[in-house]
Scaffold this active site. Sequence first.
Site, PDB file in Angstrom:
ATOM      1  N   ARG A   1       8.222 -13.783  -0.830  1.00 39.38           N
ATOM      2  CA  ARG A   1       7.506 -12.591  -0.359  1.00 39.38           C
ATOM      3  C   ARG A   1       7.997 -12.175   1.023  1.00 39.38           C
ATOM      4  NH1 ARG A   1       5.791  -8.527   0.980  1.00 39.38           N
ATOM      5  NH2 ARG A   1       3.701  -7.638   0.833  1.00 39.38           N
TER       6      ARG A   1
ATOM      7  N   GLU B   1       4.526  -4.526 -11.889  1.00 35.97           N
ATOM      8  CA  GLU B   1       5.935  -4.164 -11.658  1.00 35.97           C
ATOM      9  C   GLU B   1       6.893  -4.881 -12.606  1.00 35.97           C
ATOM     10  OE1 GLU B   1       6.076  -5.014  -7.499  1.00 35.97           O
ATOM     11  OE2 GLU B   1       5.463  -2.990  -6.911  1.00 35.97           O
TER      12      GLU B   1
ATOM     13  N   MET C   1      15.725  -7.848   1.208  1.00 38.35           N
ATOM     14  CA  MET C   1      14.662  -6.855   1.084  1.00 38.35           C
ATOM     15  C   MET C   1      14.985  -5.866  -0.027  1.00 38.35           C
ATOM     16  SD  MET C   1      11.955  -6.933   3.003  1.00 38.35           S
ATOM     17  CE  MET C   1      11.491  -5.198   2.903  1.00 38.35           C
TER      18      MET C   1
ATOM     19  N   GLU D   1       0.823  -1.214   0.000  1.00 38.52           N
ATOM     20  CA  GLU D   1       0.000   0.000   0.000  1.00 38.52           C
ATOM     21  C   GLU D   1       0.857   1.265   0.000  1.00 38.52           C
ATOM     22  OE1 GLU D   1      -2.264  -3.305   2.080  1.00 38.52           O
ATOM     23  OE2 GLU D   1      -0.220  -2.521   2.079  1.00 38.52           O
TER      24      GLU D   1
ATOM     25  N   PRO E   1       1.400  -7.781 -10.785  1.00 35.01           N
ATOM     26  CA  PRO E   1       2.032  -8.134 -12.059  1.00 35.01           C
ATOM     27  C   PRO E   1       2.496  -6.923 -12.851  1.00 35.01           C
ATOM     28  CG  PRO E   1      -0.333  -8.206 -12.309  1.00 35.01           C
ATOM     29  CD  PRO E   1      -0.073  -7.834 -10.862  1.00 35.01           C
TER      30      PRO E   1
END
Length: 427
Positions: free
Chosen positions: A266, A335, A306, A61, A333
């Site tokens: 992730r 990016e 990261m 976000e 998707p």
Amino acid sequence: MIFCLYRALTILGGPLICLHLKRRMARGKEDPKRFGERLGRPGLPRPDGRLVWLHGASVGETLSLLPLVERLAARPGWRVLVTSGTVTSAQMMAERLPKGALHQYIPVDRPAWVEAFLDHWRPDLVLWAESDFWPNMLDAIRRRRLPLVLVQGRVSAKSFAGWQQAKGFIGRMLSAFDLCLGQTPEDARRLAALGARRTQCLGNLKMASQPLPADDAELERLHSLVAERPLWLAASTHAGEEALAARVHQHMVQRFPDLLTIIVPRHPHRGADIAAELMAMGVTASLRSSGGEIPPGTSVYVADTMGELGLFYRLCPVVFVGKSLLAKGGQNPFEPARLGAAVVFGPYMDNFPAMAPAMVAAGAAQQVADEADLIRAVSALLADRTALARARTAARAWAEGEAGVLDQIMGAVTPLLEQAEKADAHP
């Protein structure tokens, strides 16, 4: 009734909330150096002048808000505050926020902490991302009559069905918003059905984001390490998808003997567990966190770091987007498409109900049904350079064509900015 009960529980449950936060801190999910911010204690002074506050729950976000942050930070007389609730998002904002913009942790939704936060920061405009609705905070914003806009508004079919059972509760929260901008027309429709006063769909702000960054020197170094090896990327994977990627590798290596599979989980902290799982399957895996090298003989490279997705999207010509074959919902998707990768995702792209089919229709992505279909799609792309180049070009062209949404959203927000400016000029 539900709101009153919620408010009473958050007032009386202070000790339990503090205990819960301390347990989270012990697990690394709270920042001990900035823990006071979660209790409404400011970590920074409020800057002079007008302040616009943007809130996003976590990494996804807040990253989607960055284009808006950059536009707002460049507007004369305005300062920008961004809040989020996770340690990883705070780390990302420290690297990505433009000069002059500030980050704070959102206070936990307890009335005294919420009021302390608002008393200190006194925002002139609030922009709220997606669906991270906190009843006490939104009620306090409404009572203070602060202009409030929902951007990237999202209501899944499951959430919509749930909120239908508590329409008074969600309606009270949505009544705080002057305008709700849905990610899709369906999101806007659902928000209106749940009680939002004004709704629109101007597009998905994630399509306005700048390409993910990468270290050029490191990209060149990795290119030299992989040389001419065929490679593909499983990005933003969730539990189960790493083993799936390894099985895909084991199948494809029969056709591409020098194949390198790269996995970016992730949640990077899972790296060691993933490597152990793959080694147990007979796959030679190495961890990026162990030094960044790709040792000879490595079959699968687990990039458990990261902020390096942009690096691997540039490195790998074919990208499978995780959380879409075994886990459900899908990761972004857009990016990889923005960086010219051939994009493949599974059937479960519920988080991107408009974007995923639009990409498939434009030839900017392939949607696969299962593991065997993923093997077929990736193998075909790696075997046919012409088809691969065509898929990469289509992905980049589609992404660049969708990037104008930022201007439309700024057009919707600008009247509220001007209203605050006029109020300053004529108090």
